[in-house]
Design a protein around this motif. Structure first.
Motif, PDB file in Angstrom:
ATOM      1  N   ALA A  40       0.829  -1.208   0.000  1.00 55.06           N
ATOM      2  CA  ALA A  40       0.000   0.000   0.000  1.00 55.06           C
ATOM      3  C   ALA A  40       0.865   1.261   0.000  1.00 55.06           C
ATOM      4  CB  ALA A  40      -0.939  -0.010   1.200  1.00 55.06           C
ATOM      5  N   VAL A  41       1.930   1.279   0.796  1.00 54.02           N
ATOM      6  CA  VAL A  41       2.787   2.466   0.866  1.00 54.02           C
ATOM      7  C   VAL A  41       3.624   2.596  -0.402  1.00 54.02           C
ATOM      8  CG1 VAL A  41       4.670   3.571   2.141  1.00 54.02           C
ATOM      9  CG2 VAL A  41       2.732   2.571   3.371  1.00 54.02           C
ATOM     10  N   ARG A  42       4.080   1.500  -0.958  1.00 49.42           N
ATOM     11  CA  ARG A  42       4.794   1.571  -2.238  1.00 49.42           C
ATOM     12  C   ARG A  42       3.895   2.198  -3.314  1.00 49.42           C
ATOM     13  NH1 ARG A  42       6.109  -3.445  -0.436  1.00 49.42           N
ATOM     14  NH2 ARG A  42       8.225  -3.629   0.354  1.00 49.42           N
ATOM     15  N   GLU A  43       2.631   1.823  -3.323  1.00 53.20           N
ATOM     16  CA  GLU A  43       1.693   2.404  -4.294  1.00 53.20           C
ATOM     17  C   GLU A  43       1.511   3.901  -4.066  1.00 53.20           C
ATOM     18  OE1 GLU A  43      -1.892   0.057  -4.167  1.00 53.20           O
ATOM     19  OE2 GLU A  43      -0.840  -1.732  -4.895  1.00 53.20           O
ATOM     20  N   LEU A  44       1.451   4.336  -2.793  1.00 52.51           N
ATOM     21  CA  LEU A  44       1.361   5.770  -2.508  1.00 52.51           C
ATOM     22  C   LEU A  44       2.614   6.497  -2.988  1.00 52.51           C
ATOM     23  CD1 LEU A  44      -0.141   5.806   1.109  1.00 52.51           C
ATOM     24  CD2 LEU A  44      -1.287   6.493  -1.019  1.00 52.51           C
ATOM     25  N   LYS A  45       3.764   5.885  -2.793  1.00 50.14           N
ATOM     26  CA  LYS A  45       5.024   6.499  -3.221  1.00 50.14           C
ATOM     27  C   LYS A  45       5.117   6.604  -4.736  1.00 50.14           C
ATOM     28  CE  LYS A  45       8.856   5.540  -1.056  1.00 50.14           C
ATOM     29  NZ  LYS A  45       9.981   4.881  -0.386  1.00 50.14           N
ATOM     30  N   GLU A  46       4.467   5.704  -5.452  1.00 52.53           N
ATOM     31  CA  GLU A  46       4.529   5.700  -6.916  1.00 52.53           C
ATOM     32  C   GLU A  46       3.596   6.722  -7.558  1.00 52.53           C
ATOM     33  OE1 GLU A  46       3.866   1.630  -7.996  1.00 52.53           O
ATOM     34  OE2 GLU A  46       5.847   1.002  -7.268  1.00 52.53           O
ATOM     35  N   ARG A  47       2.703   7.308  -6.790  1.00 50.91           N
ATOM     36  CA  ARG A  47       1.804   8.320  -7.343  1.00 50.91           C
ATOM     37  C   ARG A  47       2.598   9.575  -7.687  1.00 50.91           C
ATOM     38  NH1 ARG A  47      -3.472   8.001  -3.323  1.00 50.91           N
ATOM     39  NH2 ARG A  47      -3.950   5.809  -3.726  1.00 50.91           N
ATOM     40  N   PRO A  48       2.090  10.380  -8.609  1.00 48.96           N
ATOM     41  CA  PRO A  48       2.781  11.622  -8.966  1.00 48.96           C
ATOM     42  C   PRO A  48       2.933  12.545  -7.750  1.00 48.96           C
ATOM     43  CG  PRO A  48       1.012  11.139 -10.521  1.00 48.96           C
ATOM     44  CD  PRO A  48       0.876  10.159  -9.390  1.00 48.96           C
ATOM     45  N   GLY A  49       4.011  13.290  -7.739  1.00 49.73           N
ATOM     46  CA  GLY A  49       4.276  14.246  -6.668  1.00 49.73           C
ATOM     47  C   GLY A  49       5.709  14.166  -6.215  1.00 49.73           C
ATOM     48  N   SER A  50       6.023  14.927  -5.163  1.00 48.07           N
ATOM     49  CA  SER A  50       7.406  14.976  -4.695  1.00 48.07           C
ATOM     50  C   SER A  50       7.633  14.259  -3.376  1.00 48.07           C
ATOM     51  CB  SER A  50       7.874  16.428  -4.585  1.00 48.07           C
ATOM     52  OG  SER A  50       7.065  17.124  -3.661  1.00 48.07           O
ATOM     53  N   SER A  51       6.704  14.386  -2.417  1.00 49.67           N
ATOM     54  CA  SER A  51       6.989  13.749  -1.135  1.00 49.67           C
ATOM     55  C   SER A  51       5.738  13.449  -0.324  1.00 49.67           C
ATOM     56  CB  SER A  51       7.936  14.615  -0.299  1.00 49.67           C
ATOM     57  OG  SER A  51       7.288  15.784   0.138  1.00 49.67           O
ATOM     58  N   LEU A  52       5.875  12.447   0.516  1.00 50.62           N
ATOM     59  CA  LEU A  52       4.892  12.085   1.532  1.00 50.62           C
ATOM     60  C   LEU A  52       5.558  12.317   2.872  1.00 50.62           C
ATOM     61  CD1 LEU A  52       3.831   8.615   0.133  1.00 50.62           C
ATOM     62  CD2 LEU A  52       2.366  10.629   0.247  1.00 50.62           C
ATOM     63  N   SER A  53       4.786  12.743   3.842  1.00 47.64           N
ATOM     64  CA  SER A  53       5.303  12.933   5.189  1.00 47.64           C
ATOM     65  C   SER A  53       4.590  11.976   6.122  1.00 47.64           C
ATOM     66  CB  SER A  53       5.058  14.376   5.647  1.00 47.64           C
ATOM     67  OG  SER A  53       5.485  14.553   6.981  1.00 47.64           O
ATOM     68  N   VAL A  54       5.354  11.198   6.870  1.00 44.10           N
ATOM     69  CA  VAL A  54       4.764  10.274   7.830  1.00 44.10           C
ATOM     70  C   VAL A  54       5.044  10.784   9.233  1.00 44.10           C
ATOM     71  CG1 VAL A  54       6.764   8.693   7.873  1.00 44.10           C
ATOM     72  CG2 VAL A  54       4.497   7.850   8.509  1.00 44.10           C
ATOM     73  N   GLY A  55       4.057  10.634  10.102  1.00 51.18           N
ATOM     74  CA  GLY A  55       4.212  11.044  11.487  1.00 51.18           C
ATOM     75  C   GLY A  55       3.785   9.937  12.415  1.00 51.18           C
ATOM     76  N   GLY A  56       4.067  10.123  13.686  1.00 50.17           N
ATOM     77  CA  GLY A  56       3.676   9.155  14.689  1.00 50.17           C
ATOM     78  C   GLY A  56       4.845   8.332  15.178  1.00 50.17           C
ATOM     79  N   VAL A  57       4.530   7.201  15.796  1.00 50.83           N
ATOM     80  CA  VAL A  57       5.554   6.346  16.396  1.00 50.83           C
ATOM     81  C   VAL A  57       5.466   4.920  15.866  1.00 50.83           C
ATOM     82  CG1 VAL A  57       6.451   5.455  18.576  1.00 50.83           C
ATOM     83  CG2 VAL A  57       5.559   7.786  18.473  1.00 50.83           C
ATOM     84  N   THR A  58       4.289   4.325  15.931  1.00 47.54           N
ATOM     85  CA  THR A  58       4.120   2.919  15.562  1.00 47.54           C
ATOM     86  C   THR A  58       4.238   2.704  14.059  1.00 47.54           C
ATOM     87  OG1 THR A  58       2.685   2.643  17.473  1.00 47.54           O
ATOM     88  CG2 THR A  58       2.607   0.922  15.806  1.00 47.54           C
ATOM     89  N   LEU A  59       3.540   3.491  13.262  1.00 50.78           N
ATOM     90  CA  LEU A  59       3.592   3.346  11.813  1.00 50.78           C
ATOM     91  C   LEU A  59       5.012   3.556  11.278  1.00 50.78           C
ATOM     92  CD1 LEU A  59       2.273   2.907   9.053  1.00 50.78           C
ATOM     93  CD2 LEU A  59       1.578   5.332   9.105  1.00 50.78           C
ATOM     94  N   PRO A  60       5.722   4.611  11.682  1.00 52.51           N
ATOM     95  CA  PRO A  60       7.088   4.773  11.183  1.00 52.51           C
ATOM     96  C   PRO A  60       8.013   3.595  11.553  1.00 52.51           C
ATOM     97  CG  PRO A  60       6.295   6.840  12.025  1.00 52.51           C
ATOM     98  CD  PRO A  60       5.277   5.809  12.418  1.00 52.51           C
ATOM     99  N   LEU A  61       7.799   2.988  12.711  1.00 48.81           N
ATOM    100  CA  LEU A  61       8.587   1.809  13.072  1.00 48.81           C
ATOM    101  C   LEU A  61       8.357   0.702  12.043  1.00 48.81           C
ATOM    102  CD1 LEU A  61      10.358   0.055  14.926  1.00 48.81           C
ATOM    103  CD2 LEU A  61       8.294  -0.435  16.262  1.00 48.81           C
ATOM    104  N   ALA A  62       7.094   0.444  11.698  1.00 44.45           N
ATOM    105  CA  ALA A  62       6.780  -0.587  10.711  1.00 44.45           C
ATOM    106  C   ALA A  62       7.363  -0.229   9.343  1.00 44.45           C
ATOM    107  CB  ALA A  62       5.268  -0.775  10.616  1.00 44.45           C
ATOM    108  N   LEU A  63       7.294   1.033   8.965  1.00 39.72           N
ATOM    109  CA  LEU A  63       7.832   1.460   7.674  1.00 39.72           C
ATOM    110  C   LEU A  63       9.355   1.379   7.643  1.00 39.72           C
ATOM    111  CD1 LEU A  63       5.468   4.492   7.038  1.00 39.72           C
ATOM    112  CD2 LEU A  63       5.362   2.221   5.973  1.00 39.72           C
ATOM    113  N   ALA A  64       9.998   1.677   8.763  1.00 38.78           N
ATOM    114  CA  ALA A  64      11.461   1.537   8.838  1.00 38.78           C
ATOM    115  C   ALA A  64      11.848   0.065   8.700  1.00 38.78           C
ATOM    116  CB  ALA A  64      11.988   2.126  10.147  1.00 38.78           C
TER     117      ALA A  64
END
Length: 187
Positions: free
Chosen positions: A108-132
């Motif tokens: 799901a996040v790879r698909e968001l990254k592939e959309r047109p644009g320059s950047s996505l910003s992620v915040g929080g604690v738990t989600l960024p751990l999973a993404l890292a």
């Protein structure tokens, strides 16, 4: 491909609880406003989305609450207007210019990254751990506050493998806080 950038306030001992650092000042509010403004969209988990919505969503009346001062309004305007993606398996619906992210997180996040644009910003604690853990974070921005909290949730608590980072920029604030901008090291 859009860059996924993670930004958070952190104390010297790694605490990431939003009340553990120094209260925001004009300088830090300008910094975080610029971070929000540079993003095409925000990516939050359920808890962070709820916390941010309760504080920064424009009231139905259209009038911002009295507690917001002149330094808060640009941040409030920026975050309110920015599209949001919310990762949750329990929420049925979201609004506040948001959509739900379902399915396997990495895909799901790879698909968001592939959309047109320059950047996505992620915040929080738990989600960024999973993404890292999935190796999906392209940039890290930590505003390190000159505070030792002594308790509270810590940055990347539970990360299985260490992540080597290269410092690409730093900015010192008059409060003694330092914004550190990293990218994953090229090994």
């Amino acid at each position: 491909m859009r860059t996924l950038r993670y930004g958070i306030n952190v104390t010297l001992d790694g605490c990431v609880h939003h009340e553990a650092g120094i209260a925001p000042d004009d300088e830090s509010m300008r910094f975080w406003t610029a971070e929000i403004e540079r993003a095409d969209a925000l990516l939050y988990g359920r808890v962070t989305y709820g916390m941010m919505e309760s504080a920064w969503r424009r009231p139905a009346s259209g009038v911002w609450p009295a507690w917001m001062g002149d330094r808060d309004l640009p941040f409030a305007e920026a975050i309110d207007a920015t599209p949001k993606h919310v990762v949750s398996s329990t929420l049925e619906t979201v609004d506040w210019n948001a959509d739900l992210v379902r399915g396997e997180l990495g895909q799901a996040v790879r698909e968001l990254k592939e959309r047109p644009g320059s950047s996505l910003s992620v915040g929080g604690v738990t989600l960024p751990l999973a993404l890292a853990e999935l190796g999906l974070i392209d940039e890290y921005v930590f505003v390190v506050h000159p505070v030792i909290a002594g308790h509270g949730p810590t940055l990347f608590d539970g990360l299985r493998d260490r992540a080597l980072l290269d410092l690409v920029d730093r900015q010192e604030f008059s409060s003694g806080a330092i914004a550190l901008h990293y990218r994953p090291a090229r090994v």
